[in-house]
Design a protein around this motif. Structure first.
Motif, PDB file in Angstrom:
ATOM      1  N   LEU A 184       0.853  -1.186   0.000  1.00  0.00           N
ATOM      2  CA  LEU A 184       0.000   0.000   0.000  1.00  0.00           C
ATOM      3  C   LEU A 184       0.889   1.237   0.000  1.00  0.00           C
ATOM      4  O   LEU A 184       1.801   1.350   0.823  1.00  0.00           O
ATOM      5  N   TRP A 185       0.613   2.154  -0.908  1.00  0.00           N
ATOM      6  CA  TRP A 185       1.391   3.386  -0.997  1.00  0.00           C
ATOM      7  C   TRP A 185       0.654   4.505  -0.282  1.00  0.00           C
ATOM      8  O   TRP A 185      -0.499   4.820  -0.614  1.00  0.00           O
ATOM      9  N   LEU A 186       1.326   5.115   0.694  1.00  0.00           N
ATOM     10  CA  LEU A 186       0.778   6.259   1.418  1.00  0.00           C
ATOM     11  C   LEU A 186       1.813   7.378   1.401  1.00  0.00           C
ATOM     12  O   LEU A 186       2.997   7.139   1.158  1.00  0.00           O
ATOM     13  N   THR A 187       1.373   8.585   1.667  1.00  0.00           N
ATOM     14  CA  THR A 187       2.296   9.713   1.742  1.00  0.00           C
ATOM     15  C   THR A 187       2.328  10.257   3.161  1.00  0.00           C
ATOM     16  O   THR A 187       1.338  10.187   3.898  1.00  0.00           O
ATOM     17  N   GLY A 188       3.475  10.802   3.545  1.00  0.00           N
ATOM     18  CA  GLY A 188       3.637  11.362   4.877  1.00  0.00           C
ATOM     19  C   GLY A 188       3.950  12.847   4.809  1.00  0.00           C
ATOM     20  O   GLY A 188       4.294  13.373   3.743  1.00  0.00           O
ATOM     21  N   PRO A 189       3.858  13.540   5.932  1.00  0.00           N
ATOM     22  CA  PRO A 189       4.211  14.962   5.958  1.00  0.00           C
ATOM     23  C   PRO A 189       5.723  15.143   5.830  1.00  0.00           C
ATOM     24  O   PRO A 189       6.491  14.243   6.174  1.00  0.00           O
ATOM     25  N   CYS A 207      -1.224   9.322   4.657  1.00  0.00           N
ATOM     26  CA  CYS A 207      -1.297   8.336   5.737  1.00  0.00           C
ATOM     27  C   CYS A 207      -2.221   8.858   6.838  1.00  0.00           C
ATOM     28  O   CYS A 207      -2.076   9.998   7.290  1.00  0.00           O
ATOM     29  N   PRO A 208      -3.197   8.071   7.294  1.00  0.00           N
ATOM     30  CA  PRO A 208      -4.067   8.529   8.391  1.00  0.00           C
ATOM     31  C   PRO A 208      -3.232   8.921   9.618  1.00  0.00           C
ATOM     32  O   PRO A 208      -2.262   8.220   9.952  1.00  0.00           O
ATOM     33  N   PRO A 209      -3.558  10.035  10.267  1.00  0.00           N
ATOM     34  CA  PRO A 209      -2.759  10.491  11.414  1.00  0.00           C
ATOM     35  C   PRO A 209      -2.601   9.430  12.497  1.00  0.00           C
ATOM     36  O   PRO A 209      -1.534   9.310  13.111  1.00  0.00           O
ATOM     37  N   GLU A 210      -3.673   8.650  12.755  1.00  0.00           N
ATOM     38  CA  GLU A 210      -3.595   7.622  13.801  1.00  0.00           C
ATOM     39  C   GLU A 210      -2.595   6.530  13.425  1.00  0.00           C
ATOM     40  O   GLU A 210      -1.882   6.015  14.282  1.00  0.00           O
ATOM     41  N   LEU A 211      -2.527   6.182  12.139  1.00  0.00           N
ATOM     42  CA  LEU A 211      -1.548   5.195  11.688  1.00  0.00           C
ATOM     43  C   LEU A 211      -0.151   5.787  11.702  1.00  0.00           C
ATOM     44  O   LEU A 211       0.819   5.108  12.085  1.00  0.00           O
ATOM     45  N   LEU A 212      -0.022   7.051  11.307  1.00  0.00           N
ATOM     46  CA  LEU A 212       1.285   7.696  11.296  1.00  0.00           C
ATOM     47  C   LEU A 212       1.897   7.704  12.692  1.00  0.00           C
ATOM     48  O   LEU A 212       3.107   7.484  12.858  1.00  0.00           O
ATOM     49  N   ARG A 213       1.068   7.928  13.709  1.00  0.00           N
ATOM     50  CA  ARG A 213       1.579   7.912  15.091  1.00  0.00           C
ATOM     51  C   ARG A 213       2.138   6.548  15.454  1.00  0.00           C
ATOM     52  O   ARG A 213       3.111   6.443  16.216  1.00  0.00           O
ATOM     53  N   LEU A 214       1.547   5.492  14.916  1.00  0.00           N
ATOM     54  CA  LEU A 214       2.059   4.149  15.186  1.00  0.00           C
ATOM     55  C   LEU A 214       3.377   3.894  14.467  1.00  0.00           C
ATOM     56  O   LEU A 214       4.207   3.103  14.940  1.00  0.00           O
ATOM     57  N   LEU A 215       3.578   4.559  13.339  1.00  0.00           N
ATOM     58  CA  LEU A 215       4.778   4.320  12.536  1.00  0.00           C
ATOM     59  C   LEU A 215       5.984   5.113  13.031  1.00  0.00           C
ATOM     60  O   LEU A 215       7.122   4.692  12.824  1.00  0.00           O
ATOM     61  N   LEU A 216       5.729   6.259  13.658  1.00  0.00           N
ATOM     62  CA  LEU A 216       6.826   7.096  14.123  1.00  0.00           C
ATOM     63  C   LEU A 216       7.443   6.529  15.392  1.00  0.00           C
ATOM     64  O   LEU A 216       6.762   5.877  16.185  1.00  0.00           O
TER      65      LEU A 216
END
Length: 305
Positions: free
Chosen positions: A138-143, A194-203
């Motif tokens: 899955l391709w997502l983009t980040g800030p 990328c959904p913010p809630e998922l991004l928090r899990l990735l950081l």
């Protein structure tokens, strides 16, 4: 070089140039999915920490470019390349790859759905790449200011993340396992944020403070009623999501077995079937690492709408 290999290299270059037109930085890959160009410092007794500053090719993802002239030079230097890699974490897309693997025998798609339910996010419509082994990227983009690290099975078994310093095998690449392709219906899409809630899990975690169990705070009774009320007041479209979230909170705080019957009853009041409610509570139990005895698992709940 065989004619088929020359054709594969020509096709890989064409796909790589097409990706570069969309702002995706690329490098040539071999059939093993590794960068096709070896490090120019491989024979140095003490190789320097070089990311391409020496001006030569062979620095992996640091060679990645969107410049057509440079891409042609890279492929000319690696005429055995049959695929291309897309650099993650670089401008302008700051791509994040969610690799749902199947080789380990784990159900990574179900694990991602359960993560989405637990943390209240929805996977958006985005580019999906099908791998020869049956997996999906899955391709997502980040800030721009978020540096997502690469990881393997940190989120859940079978879910790997490609972030800064990593790369994804591009569609059209030919490897020893087969050809990578775009999933039907997603080729026209652009990578979704990328959904913010998922991004928090990735950081990487920052300053996490120990969570005090609710039963130590003396709020078992009140919190239990709050969770039941939260489920009971759910509207259509959020019933399964609320039930899963509340059940996870209950299990995490030692209230799972005690509250499960009331949570299921509240879910039935909203219109869920008993089968759906029990399946969701069982998934929450499994997700929280405290599988409740006696529950029968009927499968994974759906993603929240």
């Amino acid at each position: 070089m065989a004619t088929t290999d020359r054709q594969a290299t020509t096709l890989a270059l064409a796909h790589a140039l097409s990706a570069a037109e969309r702002g995706l930085a690329v490098i040539p890959l071999s059939r093993s999915k590794l960068p096709a160009l070896r490090s120019p410092h491989r024979d140095d007794p003490s190789p320097p920490p070089c990311h391409g500053e020496c001006g030569r090719f062979g620095h992996g993802v640091y060679d990645a470019s969107t410049d057509p002239h440079r891409i042609r030079e890279l492929f000319a230097a690696a005429p055995w390349a049959t695929g291309y890699g897309i650099a993650c974490g670089v401008r302008p897309h700051h791509l994040i790859g969610v690799d749902l693997d199947t080789k380990s025998g784990t159900d990574s798609s179900t694990a991602l759905r359960e993560l989405a339910l637990r943390h209240l996010f929805t996977i958006p419509d985005t580019v999906v790449i099908l791998t020869p082994s049956g997996g999906r990227h899955l391709w997502l983009t980040g800030p721009p200011d978020a540096v997502v690290p690469n990881s393997a099975s940190r989120l859940a078994p079978g879910i790997d993340i490609r972030g800064a310093g990593g790369y994804l095998v591009g569609p059209g690449s030919r490897t020893d396992q087969g050809v990578y392709g775009t999933a039907p219906g997603t080729a026209h899409l652009t990578p979704a944020p990328c959904p913010p809630e998922l991004l928090r899990l990735l950081l990487p975690p920052r300053h996490a403070s120990p969570r005090r169990p609710l039963h130590d705070a003396g709020h078992d009774h009140d919190h239990g009623h709050g969770l039941v009320h939260f489920v009971r007041t759910a509207h259509e479209g959020q019933r399964n999501t609320r039930l899963f979230w509340a059940a996870c909170r209950a299990y995490e705080n030692g209230l799972g077995e005690e509250l499960s019957p009331a949570l299921i009853e509240a879910a039935l009041h909203t219109g869920l079937t008993e089968r759906e409610a029990r399946s969701t509570v069982a998934s929450a139990s499994r997700m929280s690492g405290r599988r409740e005895q006696g529950h029968k698992l009927w499968g994974a709940p759906k993603l929240p709408p």
